[in-house]
Design a protein around this motif. Structure first.
Motif, PDB file in Angstrom:
ATOM      1  N   MET A 109       0.757  -1.187   0.051  1.00  0.00           N
ATOM      2  CA  MET A 109      -0.500   0.236  -0.334  1.00  0.00           C
ATOM      3  C   MET A 109       1.508   1.590  -0.503  1.00  0.00           C
ATOM      4  SD  MET A 109      -3.368  -0.764   0.355  1.00  0.00           S
ATOM      5  CE  MET A 109      -4.567  -0.364   0.852  1.00  0.00           C
ATOM      6  N   GLY A 110       0.148   2.457  -0.054  1.00  0.00           N
ATOM      7  CA  GLY A 110       0.857   4.028  -0.315  1.00  0.00           C
ATOM      8  C   GLY A 110       1.132   3.904  -1.861  1.00  0.00           C
ATOM      9  N   PHE A 111       2.517   4.738  -2.019  1.00  0.00           N
ATOM     10  CA  PHE A 111       2.828   4.825  -2.903  1.00  0.00           C
ATOM     11  C   PHE A 111       3.979   4.045  -3.592  1.00  0.00           C
ATOM     12  CE2 PHE A 111       5.973   7.510  -5.741  1.00  0.00           C
ATOM     13  CZ  PHE A 111       5.219   8.274  -6.551  1.00  0.00           C
ATOM     14  N   TYR A 112       3.060   4.118  -5.404  1.00  0.00           N
ATOM     15  CA  TYR A 112       3.681   3.042  -5.755  1.00  0.00           C
ATOM     16  C   TYR A 112       4.907   3.253  -6.341  1.00  0.00           C
ATOM     17  CZ  TYR A 112       3.009  -1.158  -8.888  1.00  0.00           C
ATOM     18  OH  TYR A 112       3.478  -2.692  -9.607  1.00  0.00           O
ATOM     19  N   TYR A 113       5.735   2.804  -6.270  1.00  0.00           N
ATOM     20  CA  TYR A 113       7.287   3.761  -6.574  1.00  0.00           C
ATOM     21  C   TYR A 113       7.327   2.620  -8.658  1.00  0.00           C
ATOM     22  CZ  TYR A 113       8.849   4.895  -2.649  1.00  0.00           C
ATOM     23  OH  TYR A 113       9.007   5.852  -1.228  1.00  0.00           O
ATOM     24  N   THR A 114       6.757   1.664  -8.466  1.00  0.00           N
ATOM     25  CA  THR A 114       7.456   0.732  -9.865  1.00  0.00           C
ATOM     26  C   THR A 114       6.526   1.417 -10.632  1.00  0.00           C
ATOM     27  OG1 THR A 114       7.107  -1.353  -8.565  1.00  0.00           O
ATOM     28  CG2 THR A 114       6.812  -1.280 -11.040  1.00  0.00           C
ATOM     29  N   ALA A 115       5.307   2.250 -10.019  1.00  0.00           N
ATOM     30  CA  ALA A 115       4.648   3.265 -11.324  1.00  0.00           C
ATOM     31  C   ALA A 115       5.900   4.511 -11.532  1.00  0.00           C
ATOM     32  CB  ALA A 115       3.048   3.551 -10.850  1.00  0.00           C
ATOM     33  N   LEU A 116       6.159   5.106 -10.993  1.00  0.00           N
ATOM     34  CA  LEU A 116       6.837   6.137 -11.057  1.00  0.00           C
ATOM     35  C   LEU A 116       8.119   5.545 -11.909  1.00  0.00           C
ATOM     36  CD1 LEU A 116       7.586   8.867 -10.122  1.00  0.00           C
ATOM     37  CD2 LEU A 116       8.841   8.046  -8.476  1.00  0.00           C
ATOM     38  N   TYR A 117       8.412   4.464 -11.753  1.00  0.00           N
ATOM     39  CA  TYR A 117       9.881   4.243 -12.486  1.00  0.00           C
ATOM     40  C   TYR A 117       9.661   3.909 -13.806  1.00  0.00           C
ATOM     41  CZ  TYR A 117      12.955   3.241  -8.413  1.00  0.00           C
ATOM     42  OH  TYR A 117      13.270   3.724  -7.365  1.00  0.00           O
ATOM     43  N   SER A 118       8.567   3.539 -13.954  1.00  0.00           N
ATOM     44  CA  SER A 118       7.558   3.548 -15.231  1.00  0.00           C
ATOM     45  C   SER A 118       7.161   4.021 -16.302  1.00  0.00           C
ATOM     46  CB  SER A 118       6.140   2.373 -15.052  1.00  0.00           C
ATOM     47  OG  SER A 118       5.662   1.912 -16.281  1.00  0.00           O
ATOM     48  N   LEU A 119       7.096   4.779 -15.298  1.00  0.00           N
ATOM     49  CA  LEU A 119       6.676   6.719 -15.810  1.00  0.00           C
ATOM     50  C   LEU A 119       7.856   6.843 -16.908  1.00  0.00           C
ATOM     51  CD1 LEU A 119       4.512   8.723 -17.202  1.00  0.00           C
ATOM     52  CD2 LEU A 119       5.081   9.643 -14.859  1.00  0.00           C
ATOM     53  N   VAL A 120       9.040   7.107 -16.092  1.00  0.00           N
ATOM     54  CA  VAL A 120      10.562   7.681 -16.705  1.00  0.00           C
ATOM     55  C   VAL A 120      10.682   6.537 -17.628  1.00  0.00           C
ATOM     56  CG1 VAL A 120      12.520   7.962 -16.307  1.00  0.00           C
ATOM     57  CG2 VAL A 120      11.048   8.370 -14.132  1.00  0.00           C
ATOM     58  N   PHE A 121      10.626   5.211 -17.869  1.00  0.00           N
ATOM     59  CA  PHE A 121      10.339   4.536 -19.034  1.00  0.00           C
ATOM     60  C   PHE A 121       9.858   4.747 -19.851  1.00  0.00           C
ATOM     61  CE2 PHE A 121      12.330   1.288 -15.722  1.00  0.00           C
ATOM     62  CZ  PHE A 121      13.138   1.347 -15.607  1.00  0.00           C
ATOM     63  N   VAL A 122       8.626   4.954 -20.048  1.00  0.00           N
ATOM     64  CA  VAL A 122       7.944   4.952 -20.702  1.00  0.00           C
ATOM     65  C   VAL A 122       8.325   7.002 -21.479  1.00  0.00           C
ATOM     66  CG1 VAL A 122       4.890   5.838 -21.501  1.00  0.00           C
ATOM     67  CG2 VAL A 122       5.569   3.991 -20.374  1.00  0.00           C
ATOM     68  N   ILE A 123       8.405   8.052 -21.228  1.00  0.00           N
ATOM     69  CA  ILE A 123       9.179   9.391 -21.101  1.00  0.00           C
ATOM     70  C   ILE A 123      10.172   9.233 -22.145  1.00  0.00           C
ATOM     71  CG2 ILE A 123       9.799  11.311 -20.274  1.00  0.00           C
ATOM     72  CD1 ILE A 123       7.442  11.444 -18.373  1.00  0.00           C
ATOM     73  N   VAL A 124      11.038   8.312 -21.369  1.00  0.00           N
ATOM     74  CA  VAL A 124      12.953   8.191 -21.943  1.00  0.00           C
ATOM     75  C   VAL A 124      12.323   7.397 -23.583  1.00  0.00           C
ATOM     76  CG1 VAL A 124      14.424   7.273 -21.734  1.00  0.00           C
ATOM     77  CG2 VAL A 124      13.988   8.504 -19.923  1.00  0.00           C
ATOM     78  N   GLY A 125      11.308   6.222 -23.633  1.00  0.00           N
ATOM     79  CA  GLY A 125      11.486   5.150 -24.465  1.00  0.00           C
ATOM     80  C   GLY A 125      10.683   6.622 -25.918  1.00  0.00           C
TER      81      GLY A 125
END
Length: 141
Positions: free
Chosen positions: A37-53
């Protein structure tokens, strides 16, 4: 971009290979890892990967395939809805194939259930439970 979309993708049982990668290298996938629960760090890393990609794909495609570069939004949604879940499914099989013992067993809470019945006040209650597990470990012998 595909890796970023697949990184945070989860199956119906909550498996995310992005979570497994983060835990494997010693990072937390959630701010409260005990209850997921709480903040989902995986989504943050995923967003970075998507933006860079996305940025790299647009840069490369503008140079070599300008028509495809204009269709990036369509490609992105295809990635999100079709490729990411498929990649996550494959990565789930790979992840579990590397596990042994209890780590290779997956619990399905949505397919498990319990019921309590009591005939009268003086009789102890009966608990009837059915749990669903899948053992991913392969035995060769």
């Amino acid at each position: 971009m595909i890796f970023g979309a697949a990184f945070a993708s989860q199956d119906k049982n909550g498996f995310s290979f992005g979570d497994q990668i983060l835990r494997g290298i010693g990072f937390k996938a959630w701010s409260d890892p005990e209850s997921n629960m709480g903040f989902y760090y995986t989504a943050l890393y995923s967003l970075v990967f998507v933006i860079v990609g996305w940025w790299r794909a647009v840069c490369l495609l503008k140079e070599f395939q300008p028509k495809i570069a204009r269709q990036m939004i369509v490609l992105f949604f295809i990635t999100i809805f079709f490729l990411a879940p498929a990649i996550n499914s494959v990565m789930k099989q790979v992840y579990y194939s590397w596990q042994s013992g209890i780590a290779a067993v997956e619990y399905y809470p949505e397919e498990s259930r319990c019921s309590i019945s009591r005939e009268s006040e003086n009789v102890p209650a009966k608990l009837n439970c059915q749990f669903t597990f899948e053992n991913h470990q392969s035995y060769e012998g």
